[in-house]
Design a protein around this motif. Sequence first.
Motif, PDB file in Angstrom:
ATOM      1  N   GLN A  35       1.344   9.968  -4.993  1.00 22.36           N
ATOM      2  CA  GLN A  35       1.861  11.269  -4.547  1.00 22.36           C
ATOM      3  C   GLN A  35       2.872  11.836  -5.550  1.00 22.36           C
ATOM      4  N   GLN A  36       3.655  10.925  -6.116  1.00 20.21           N
ATOM      5  CA  GLN A  36       4.618  11.348  -7.140  1.00 20.21           C
ATOM      6  C   GLN A  36       3.898  11.931  -8.355  1.00 20.21           C
ATOM      7  N   SER A  37       2.754  11.330  -8.700  1.00 17.12           N
ATOM      8  CA  SER A  37       2.025  11.806  -9.887  1.00 17.12           C
ATOM      9  C   SER A  37       1.484  13.218  -9.659  1.00 17.12           C
ATOM     10  N   TRP A  38       1.259  13.614  -8.404  1.00 13.66           N
ATOM     11  CA  TRP A  38       0.824  14.989  -8.122  1.00 13.66           C
ATOM     12  C   TRP A  38       1.955  15.987  -8.327  1.00 13.66           C
ATOM     13  N   ALA A  39       3.182  15.491  -8.230  1.00 20.23           N
ATOM     14  CA  ALA A  39       4.330  16.388  -8.373  1.00 20.23           C
ATOM     15  C   ALA A  39       4.788  16.505  -9.821  1.00 20.23           C
ATOM     16  N   THR A  40       4.431  15.516 -10.643  1.00 16.39           N
ATOM     17  CA  THR A  40       4.979  15.496 -12.004  1.00 16.39           C
ATOM     18  C   THR A  40       3.933  15.697 -13.087  1.00 16.39           C
ATOM     19  N   SER A  41       2.695  15.998 -12.703  1.00 17.13           N
ATOM     20  CA  SER A  41       1.662  16.173 -13.736  1.00 17.13           C
ATOM     21  C   SER A  41       1.927  17.482 -14.479  1.00 17.13           C
ATOM     22  N   ILE A  42       1.068  17.792 -15.420  1.00 21.95           N
ATOM     23  CA  ILE A  42       1.212  19.023 -16.203  1.00 21.95           C
ATOM     24  C   ILE A  42       0.735  20.243 -15.396  1.00 21.95           C
ATOM     25  N   PHE A  43       0.088  19.961 -14.261  1.00 26.73           N
ATOM     26  CA  PHE A  43      -0.424  21.055 -13.445  1.00 26.73           C
ATOM     27  C   PHE A  43       0.616  21.471 -12.395  1.00 26.73           C
ATOM     28  N   CYS A  44       0.439  22.688 -11.861  1.00 31.33           N
ATOM     29  CA  CYS A  44       1.316  23.143 -10.778  1.00 31.33           C
ATOM     30  C   CYS A  44       1.331  22.088  -9.688  1.00 31.33           C
ATOM     31  N   PRO A  45       2.501  21.693  -9.214  1.00 35.11           N
ATOM     32  CA  PRO A  45       2.562  20.648  -8.189  1.00 35.11           C
ATOM     33  C   PRO A  45       1.798  21.056  -6.925  1.00 35.11           C
ATOM     34  N   VAL A  46       1.221  20.040  -6.269  1.00 41.72           N
ATOM     35  CA  VAL A  46       0.483  20.308  -5.030  1.00 41.72           C
ATOM     36  C   VAL A  46       1.479  20.777  -3.969  1.00 41.72           C
ATOM     37  N   GLU A  47       1.210  21.928  -3.357  1.00 40.97           N
ATOM     38  CA  GLU A  47       2.160  22.504  -2.394  1.00 40.97           C
ATOM     39  C   GLU A  47       1.764  22.298  -0.950  1.00 40.97           C
TER      40      GLU A  47
ATOM     41  N   ILE B  22      -6.758   4.462   1.370  1.00 41.91           N
ATOM     42  CA  ILE B  22      -7.084   5.900   1.324  1.00 41.91           C
ATOM     43  C   ILE B  22      -6.278   6.730   2.346  1.00 41.91           C
ATOM     44  N   PRO B  23      -6.233   6.329   3.636  1.00 44.96           N
ATOM     45  CA  PRO B  23      -5.492   7.177   4.589  1.00 44.96           C
ATOM     46  C   PRO B  23      -4.040   7.402   4.190  1.00 44.96           C
ATOM     47  N   SER B  24      -3.371   6.349   3.682  1.00 47.94           N
ATOM     48  CA  SER B  24      -1.953   6.580   3.358  1.00 47.94           C
ATOM     49  C   SER B  24      -1.799   7.441   2.098  1.00 47.94           C
ATOM     50  N   ILE B  25      -2.742   7.334   1.172  1.00 50.38           N
ATOM     51  CA  ILE B  25      -2.656   8.176  -0.038  1.00 50.38           C
ATOM     52  C   ILE B  25      -2.779   9.657   0.335  1.00 50.38           C
ATOM     53  N   PHE B  26      -3.718   9.950   1.247  1.00 52.92           N
ATOM     54  CA  PHE B  26      -3.998  11.360   1.564  1.00 52.92           C
ATOM     55  C   PHE B  26      -3.217  11.884   2.769  1.00 52.92           C
ATOM     56  N   GLU B  27      -2.297  11.045   3.253  1.00 50.57           N
ATOM     57  CA  GLU B  27      -1.545  11.434   4.438  1.00 50.57           C
ATOM     58  C   GLU B  27      -0.923  12.830   4.331  1.00 50.57           C
ATOM     59  N   ARG B  28      -0.322  13.100   3.161  1.00 53.55           N
ATOM     60  CA  ARG B  28       0.430  14.365   3.032  1.00 53.55           C
ATOM     61  C   ARG B  28      -0.428  15.576   2.695  1.00 53.55           C
ATOM     62  N   VAL B  29      -1.574  15.348   2.085  1.00 49.99           N
ATOM     63  CA  VAL B  29      -2.393  16.519   1.704  1.00 49.99           C
ATOM     64  C   VAL B  29      -3.656  16.625   2.555  1.00 49.99           C
ATOM     65  N   GLY B  30      -3.819  15.727   3.495  1.00 47.66           N
ATOM     66  CA  GLY B  30      -4.982  15.754   4.375  1.00 47.66           C
ATOM     67  C   GLY B  30      -6.178  15.076   3.721  1.00 47.66           C
TER      68      GLY B  30
ATOM     69  N   THR C 221       0.839  -1.199   0.000  1.00 51.01           N
ATOM     70  CA  THR C 221       0.000   0.000   0.000  1.00 51.01           C
ATOM     71  C   THR C 221       0.877   1.254   0.000  1.00 51.01           C
ATOM     72  N   ALA C 222       2.037   1.167   0.652  1.00 50.99           N
ATOM     73  CA  ALA C 222       2.947   2.325   0.680  1.00 50.99           C
ATOM     74  C   ALA C 222       3.482   2.630  -0.716  1.00 50.99           C
ATOM     75  N   ASP C 223       3.773   1.561  -1.495  1.00 52.40           N
ATOM     76  CA  ASP C 223       4.240   1.766  -2.881  1.00 52.40           C
ATOM     77  C   ASP C 223       3.188   2.519  -3.686  1.00 52.40           C
ATOM     78  N   VAL C 224       1.940   2.096  -3.529  1.00 55.71           N
ATOM     79  CA  VAL C 224       0.853   2.712  -4.293  1.00 55.71           C
ATOM     80  C   VAL C 224       0.708   4.177  -3.882  1.00 55.71           C
ATOM     81  N   ALA C 225       0.710   4.414  -2.562  1.00 57.12           N
ATOM     82  CA  ALA C 225       0.559   5.789  -2.073  1.00 57.12           C
ATOM     83  C   ALA C 225       1.686   6.673  -2.609  1.00 57.12           C
ATOM     84  N   SER C 226       2.894   6.125  -2.612  1.00 55.97           N
ATOM     85  CA  SER C 226       4.007   6.968  -3.047  1.00 55.97           C
ATOM     86  C   SER C 226       3.943   7.243  -4.560  1.00 55.97           C
ATOM     87  N   LYS C 227       3.516   6.246  -5.335  1.00 59.75           N
ATOM     88  CA  LYS C 227       3.336   6.451  -6.792  1.00 59.75           C
ATOM     89  C   LYS C 227       2.324   7.566  -7.057  1.00 59.75           C
TER      90      LYS C 227
END
Length: 369
Positions: free
Chosen positions: A237-249, A272-280, A229-235
């Motif tokens: 989260q990485q996609s939020w940083a590398t998309s075409i949109f401004c990275p989530v801050e 779900i909890p581990s995916i949203f850990e960093r952005v709430g 589950t940690a691998d999935v969450a990190s993948k």
Amino acid sequence: MKSIGILGVGQAGGNIAEIAATMGFQAALINTNQRDGAVNARVEKKYFVPGYSGAGQDRSIGVRAVNENYREIIDFVQKSFKNIRLLLVAFSTDGGTGSGMSPLLIDLLIDQLPGIHIGAIPVLPDRNVLAGNRINAAECMEELSKITGLSSVFLVDNDQLRKLNPQSSKHQIYLSSNRQVMESINHVLQVTKKSSFYGNFDETDLMNILNTRGVTVIASTAITDAKTTADVASKIQQSWATSIFCPVESAGVIRAGLIYEGPEPIAKLINIPSIFERVGEPLELFEGTYISESDPTVTTILAGLSFPSHRLHGLEETLEKNKERLQSLVNKEHTQNYESKVSWASGLKAKTPHKSTESVFSKLNKYQK
Ligand SMILES: Nc1nc2c(ncn2[C@@H]2O[C@H](COP(=O)(O)OP(=O)(O)OP(=O)(O)O)[C@@H](O)[C@H]2O)c(=O)[nH]1
Ligand SMILES: [Mg+2]
């Protein structure tokens, strides 16, 4: 018929509308320059503001174009889109036409198109643009962020591609970011047409998310190699940083969507909890699970994010750093002159003889015998 329409304003906006049209979206464009808009052949509905030939990176010209023609423009927009639920206005923030016209136009459309939500696709410039463009972008974003009735803002960041491809031409960057933003919106819209045994993500779910005020990010990632589950969450989260949109801050997602497409066994790694850990954790989450034998992919939609102040301050930073130099450039414009050391020498130049004209009669008289 797709329920999202794309209205492009200015050159970048027209180019995004062009890609949207090729994907089957209802699309229209507005420009102050007929020649720019004419190249977007796939967009059938076009409005050229009469009496203008571009705004030359001057936002006030864009604002004036709306002020003088708002009735015709609103009428054009009303006639161009049928049965849509969301209209996204696409434009670059650092030119004159799109950047100047769009915030005011969006504010007007919010009241003038009852029953249709209005969102935006503003484009932030890449790192190579100069002071004038940065000033435009900062002004435009400030205006946009103050519009109270605005839905999703898809903040396209040309610098996301520039970072990865420093050697690419502008043209390649533009084309690729236009395509990526429209593909991501198209993808989530298409998912709403699929059906599933396990949980549907329908159009009402999507609209609930997209009507949220604030910045929206859509990102997809393959999770083929994920084991935990940690691998999935990190993948993800990485996609939020590398998309075409401004990275989530920062934390603070209000509504979110999570769409899984792929084989069943991998679906259980989604936590779900581990995916949203960093952005709430969001207030509401809309999920869709579509089992297939294709590569496992997770698409997330995060809505209600704050405007990315770190990224925007970065854009303004070079202005702050060069404040004095830039101010002296502007002062110089009207004060500079050149003083010649040889002005005395102009007396040396041959003088054209003074030619006094006489009347025909006086000449005739002179020769009279
Ligand atoms: N992503 C993307 N960005 C673009 C594209 N074309 C231009 N840009 C960006 O937009 C900026 C220029 O703005 P334009 O859209 O050409 O300006 P405009 O709205 O037509 O305004 P004026 O030309 O000043 O009348 C560039 O600095 C780029 O940042 C495009 O097709 N895609
Ligand atoms: Mg232009």
